[in-house]
Design a protein around this motif. Structure first.
Motif, short mmCIF file in Angstrom:
data_model
loop_
_atom_site.label_atom_id
_atom_site.label_comp_id
_atom_site.label_asym_id
_atom_site.label_seq_id
_atom_site.Cartn_x
_atom_site.Cartn_y
_atom_site.Cartn_z
N TYR A 310 0.95 -1.23 0.02
CA TYR A 310 -0.02 0.14 0.10
C TYR A 310 0.89 1.33 -0.08
N GLU A 311 2.00 1.31 0.70
CA GLU A 311 2.89 2.55 1.05
C GLU A 311 3.45 2.71 -0.39
N ARG A 312 4.04 1.78 -1.07
CA ARG A 312 4.65 1.78 -2.38
C ARG A 312 3.73 2.29 -3.44
N ALA A 313 2.60 2.04 -3.61
CA ALA A 313 1.81 2.46 -4.50
C ALA A 313 1.34 3.99 -4.18
N ALA A 314 1.22 4.29 -2.90
CA ALA A 314 0.90 5.64 -2.54
C ALA A 314 2.14 6.43 -3.08
N ILE A 315 3.40 6.36 -2.64
CA ILE A 315 4.43 6.96 -3.00
C ILE A 315 4.75 7.13 -4.73
N ARG A 316 4.22 6.14 -5.27
CA ARG A 316 4.49 6.09 -6.74
C ARG A 316 3.42 7.15 -7.20
N MET A 317 2.26 7.31 -6.66
CA MET A 317 1.29 7.97 -7.38
C MET A 317 1.51 9.62 -6.96
N LEU A 318 2.09 9.72 -5.58
CA LEU A 318 2.43 11.02 -5.27
C LEU A 318 3.59 11.53 -6.02
#
Ligand code: GLY
Length: 375
Positions: A310-318
């Motif tokens: 979940y965290e990596r997906a959030a960071i990629r989007m940001l």
């Protein structure tokens, strides 16, 4: 845990946000911003009313910066925004289900930061207005005021934390019971098996019976409006945060996985609707930024081996959204572009929206573990 590289990135961007918001504040005074026109904010309360649903986000952004930097400029400006919203309570002209967006970001944030008594009472006042929208046979909080007493919308999930807060403060369980009944209704009728989410569910307001889904800000009644999906991810994660009921976390994860599966093909920037015709291609960065905060909230509650997912997906989007859409020119208003109000509203395709700037800032602070818990 974000890597050191990501934390450095977040620190750098936070400094840019803080510098630019100060400049915007000088130009705005106590006006309430929404969408800049020709790179310049107007006071949206003059165009859409003091009850407009986004009128708390600027206050929330100021409280986040106040919390992170300790700078009184932000505190004073945030309190002045809260005072402006008192008029909306008094007028009671078009107060809707959105009271959480308006007062969690202003009065409740003020109370959380300073313990101010009047801010506490204003927060409770708003919570009572939200609770008063409950339909006892349908088990839902009615949306909007358009003579549609049977309409429920997914956005409401981001407003019910005001009810959880009211119960936590007063120890009166009514508010939380209403919030949970509403969340269960939304989960049952608006969240589909595949993790996609409808925007509007219609009920018979007398019997409480479900009638069907209605297309709202997405493409159609059976499509997947991405901001609605983001409201569900973050909203159900927040319901889990407040209740620790695993059902809510499972719904948040189901919608999150649907969302994540749909951003790969578009370089981590969400389309306005995941189930719309291939053309025209319209993005909505606000959905990505809200979803990123929701994914970071989910990451707090899942087992350690799932957190990275979940965290990596959030960071990629940001990072993708910042790289393509950030405007760091301090002479122009609005930070993150690419936000879209609604699929069928071309006049506001891919523009800077005040809540995009809010969620971007909250996400940066979450990565740095410096956020104020607004919700
Ligand atoms: N809550 C209205 C919207 O998401 O546009």
């Amino acid at each position: 845990m974000a890597t050191e590289d990501t934390k450095r990135w977040a620190e750098e961007k936070l400094q840019l946000v803080s510098n630019k918001v100060k400049k915007e504040l000088e130009r705005l005074g106590n006006a309430i911003p929404y969408i800049p026109f020709n790179e310049s904010y107007t006071d949206v309360s003059k165009e859409r009313g003091i009850e407009w649903w986004t009128n708390g986000f600027w206050g929330g952004l100021l409280w986040q910066l106040a919390h992170a930097t300790g700078d009184d400029v932000f505190v004073e400006a945030a309190i002045a925004q809260e005072k402006r919203l008192d008029e909306a309570l008094y007028l009671f002209r078009d107060i809707q289900h959105d009271v959480g967006f308006m007062w969690l970001h202003t009065a409740v944030a003020h109370y959380r930061e300073t313990g101010n008594e009047q801010a506490f009472r204003t927060g409770l006042h708003a919570a009572n207005l939200l609770a008063g929208r409950f339909n006892v046979d349908g088990n839902y909080l009615v949306a909007w005021n358009d003579q549609k007493p049977g309409w429920v919308i997914i956005d409401s999930m981001m407003n019910i934390p005001l009810l959880y807060w009211a119960t936590a403060q007063t120890k009166d369980p009514r508010f939380e019971k209403i919030a949970r009944r509403h969340a269960n209704t939304v989960a049952k009728y608006l969240v589909r098996e595949d993790g996609s989410v409808g925007h509007i569910a219609s009920f018979d307001a007398n019997s409480g019976e479900f009638i069907g889904l209605i297309g709202g800000q997405g493409y159609s009644s059976d499509s997947a409006w991405s901001r609605g999906n983001a409201w569900a991810i973050y909203g159900f994660a927040l319901s889990y945060h407040h209740t620790k009921d695993p059902y809510y976390l499972s719904i948040a994860k189901r919608v999150a996985n649907y969302f994540m599966a749909h951003i790969y093909e578009t370089d981590n920037i969400p389309l306005v609707d995941f189930r719309a015709p291939k053309m025209p291609v319209i993005y909505d960065t606000s959905a990505g930024l809200c979803a990123a905060c929701g994914l970071l909230e989910i990451a707090k509650w899942v087992l350690i081996d799932e957190q990275d997912h979940y965290e990596r997906a959030a960071i990629r989007m940001l990072k993708a959204i910042e790289e393509k859409y950030a405007n760091w020119n301090e002479e122009e208003d609005g930070i993150i572009g690419g936000g879209t109000e609604a699929y069928h509203r071309p006049a506001t395709y891919e523009v800077p929206l005040i809540y995009s700037d809010y969620f971007f800032t909250e996400a940066l602070l979450r990565l740095l573990e410096k956020e104020l818990f607004i919700w």
